[in-house]
Structures are given as structure tokens and as C-alpha cells.
Design an enzyme around this catalytic site. Sequence first.
Site, mmCIF file in Angstrom:
data_model
loop_
_atom_site.group_PDB
_atom_site.id
_atom_site.type_symbol
_atom_site.label_atom_id
_atom_site.label_comp_id
_atom_site.label_asym_id
_atom_site.label_seq_id
_atom_site.Cartn_x
_atom_site.Cartn_y
_atom_site.Cartn_z
ATOM 1 N N ARG A 1 0.858 -1.186 0.000
ATOM 2 C CA ARG A 1 0.000 0.000 0.000
ATOM 3 C C ARG A 1 0.890 1.230 0.000
ATOM 4 N NH1 ARG A 1 -5.369 0.600 3.591
ATOM 5 N NH2 ARG A 1 -5.812 -1.203 2.291
ATOM 6 N N LYS B 1 2.307 -7.509 4.949
ATOM 7 C CA LYS B 1 1.835 -6.342 4.200
ATOM 8 C C LYS B 1 2.915 -5.275 4.220
ATOM 9 C CE LYS B 1 -2.127 -4.630 2.436
ATOM 10 N NZ LYS B 1 -3.283 -5.393 1.921
ATOM 11 N N SER C 1 -5.626 -8.315 -9.622
ATOM 12 C CA SER C 1 -6.334 -9.086 -8.604
ATOM 13 C C SER C 1 -7.745 -8.575 -8.332
ATOM 14 C CB SER C 1 -5.515 -9.080 -7.308
ATOM 15 O OG SER C 1 -5.422 -7.762 -6.813
ATOM 16 N N VAL D 1 -11.803 -3.231 -7.440
ATOM 17 C CA VAL D 1 -12.711 -4.268 -6.949
ATOM 18 C C VAL D 1 -14.171 -3.846 -7.129
ATOM 19 C CG1 VAL D 1 -13.422 -5.620 -4.945
ATOM 20 C CG2 VAL D 1 -11.013 -5.055 -5.260
ATOM 21 N N GLY D 2 -14.509 -2.633 -6.658
ATOM 22 C CA GLY D 2 -15.895 -2.157 -6.702
ATOM 23 C C GLY D 2 -16.461 -2.161 -8.116
ATOM 24 N N ASP E 1 -18.723 6.748 -5.323
ATOM 25 C CA ASP E 1 -17.277 6.768 -5.526
ATOM 26 C C ASP E 1 -16.794 8.185 -5.269
ATOM 27 O OD1 ASP E 1 -14.881 5.540 -6.065
ATOM 28 O OD2 ASP E 1 -14.974 5.850 -8.220
ATOM 29 N N ALA F 1 -14.018 0.295 -0.530
ATOM 30 C CA ALA F 1 -13.012 1.362 -0.685
ATOM 31 C C ALA F 1 -12.067 1.288 0.515
ATOM 32 C CB ALA F 1 -13.721 2.700 -0.789
ATOM 33 N N ALA G 1 -13.421 -4.081 1.460
ATOM 34 C CA ALA G 1 -12.456 -3.180 2.100
ATOM 35 C C ALA G 1 -11.802 -3.889 3.285
ATOM 36 C CB ALA G 1 -13.163 -1.922 2.577
ATOM 37 N N ASN G 2 -10.514 -3.645 3.480
ATOM 38 C CA ASN G 2 -9.800 -4.242 4.609
ATOM 39 C C ASN G 2 -10.097 -3.453 5.878
ATOM 40 O OD1 ASN G 2 -8.100 -6.472 3.695
ATOM 41 N ND2 ASN G 2 -7.104 -4.947 2.392
#
Length: 350
Positions: free
Chosen positions: A42, A78, A147, A185-186, A204, A237, A259-260
Amino acid sequence: MQVYLKDWGGEQLISCFDQPTGSLILIGIHSSILGPATGGTRMMSYASDDLAISDCLRLSKSMTYKFALADFPRGGGKAVISIPASLSDKDRKGLLKRYGQLVNKLNGLFYTGPDIGISQDDLEEIGKYAPNYVFCKTNNQGQANHSGEATALGVLSAIKSTIWHLYSNDELENKVILVQGAGSVGHALILLLLEEKASVLFTDIKPPSKILIDKGAQFVAPEEIFKQECIVFSPCAQGGILDNETIKQLNCKAVVGAANNQLVNDEALELLREKDILYAPDFAVNIGGAMVVTGIETFNWSNEKVSAEIEKIGSTLELIYDSAEEKNISTVDAALEIVRNRLQQKVYDL
Ligand code: PHE
């Protein structure tokens, strides 16, 4: 920092200050019990070093959870690169080179792929210096490329099993699904939902994509998102969006998104339970991308294998829902029980 590391429970945090650009490079190796630590990189600006560190620690821990739940032989890691607000192209390239050299020096301790703020070109650049440890490089033979789509397929599988849990059928036609974020992804998820004839609302931070509007998705202003009436709310997001204020507004039956780290804290989980909103743990939902990409590039997964593993995301979630109900515990606790068992099992096997 001491306090963070003690609570984190991970193996090591590698940190390095990149003098030429004033960036902080962090690589969290949370666990290598199930396999080499793997996770995205990231790259963004953080308001403080502390925030960058805690993000790296939390994100690397969720990678451990994701791989363990998916029963996939990789550990959690990560990288977070905290960059200054502006970075010239030349500086960015230099930074990616030094980061790639660092990943290479780790010699397999950490494998990486995309995450927020990292493009295909960036991965290509990093991969020049760490060719064996970077997934999703462009146009390389046999590489999975990106991905986002695989993550979206996993989210779809999770949404379907949630609908099944709620209605005893997995029909999405005319069901209102609300998607927050139309990034890699979205966007892919919205297209998949429209194919299933769901009624899609989305938001968005960028102006709405014409493709999505033309295909029938309806745009909602970002500040209006939480209160929309829907069956499933799908955060795709940034993380940290479910807190006291936003949960109060929610008008949905379930939260199932990519979302993480969606919940700000444990209290948020309680609030969702009080409102009788079913929460699909993010780490159970969003493993698709990392798993499929690693599966294809490391284990040569066929299309059939990919589809079967994506299906498993939905069935594992079903197990989590059932176990949470049966034991009267939260869905996150139910998921963590499976994670702990898998990690412990492996330790005993060693
Ligand atoms: N961004 C992915 C995630 O959070 C990480 C990832 C993607 C890792 C692809 C490896 C390969 O799950």
C-alpha cells in the site's frame, strides 16, 4: 511503537526510512506459520508515522486471517509505504527501485502484490529488482495480471451465501445492493451484480463511471451512502468506515464487502449485532485476489481450480454464520475460531 508491536503478535516489522524521498517503508511480517508472508503493498500519504505503522500491522494481521480461513499455504504480511503528499515521477521510480531491492534482499521472507496506491506499472518497476517476489506484473507469461476481478468474484460468492442465509435462496434479481467505491474491486463487483440482475446503488469519490451508469447502476453521492435502504451494503473502498455514526445510519440487512479493516473497533461489531445487521468479516470476504493471483502464479491453478476456490469463499462464510448463530458469538469471533484452529493445527503438524 513498542506498545503496537506487543499487541500485534506478529513476527517482525521491517522498517526503513528512504532518505531521498522522505518516505517511510514498512514491511510487516505477521505470520509465516502457514507459508511465506504474502500481502499487497500500500503506497499513500499518512498524517503521521504512527498511523502508517498501525495500518501496516493491522493489514498484515488480516492477511494471516485471510489465508488461514481460505486454507491456503501462505502467511500474512503487508507493506506500507508512507510517501510525502507530492512525489515526482522520477522520485517515485527511485523509491520503487529501493523498495524492490529491499524486498529482494529479504530473500523470500515477503512476497507482494497490489494494494491501494500501487499500479501495474509500479509492480512492474518493483519486480525489476525483486523478480521472484512480486505478483501481478504486467504482460509476463503465466502471470495473473490483476487481482481486482478475482477479489470481486469472491465478494459476489460471499454476497450470494449471505442472501442464501437470509432468504434460503441466492437469487440476486431485484435485490438492492449498495457498493461503496468503484475502484478495481468495486467496479468489477458492480458489473457482476448487474449481470445477476441485482439493483445496484453505488458511490465513488471520483465522478461516476459512464459504463456503470449505462448498464443500469445508480449513483449516490458519497455523503448519502450509509443511509440508503438496501439488503447488502458492500464497502469496497478504504477501511475504518463503520463507526458509531455510520452504523446508526445503516439501513441494510447485511454488510459484505472487500475493504480491509472495515470496523473501527470491537464496539462497532456490537452495534451491528444490536441492529441485527449480519456482518461478513472482511477477511473472510476479500481473500479472492491475493489467493487467486498467488494460486495461479505459484501453483499454476487452472480456471476450474480458481472457480472452485472462489466458491469456497461463500461456503466458508456460511459455516461462519451458522457457527456464530449456534454459539451465540459474533461472526468475527466465529471466523477467528477457524483461523486459530488452522494455525494451531499447523504448529502441531510441524
Ligand atoms: N490487496 C490484496 C489484499 O489486500 C493483496 C494481494 C493481492 C496480495 C494480490 C498478493 C497478490 O488482499
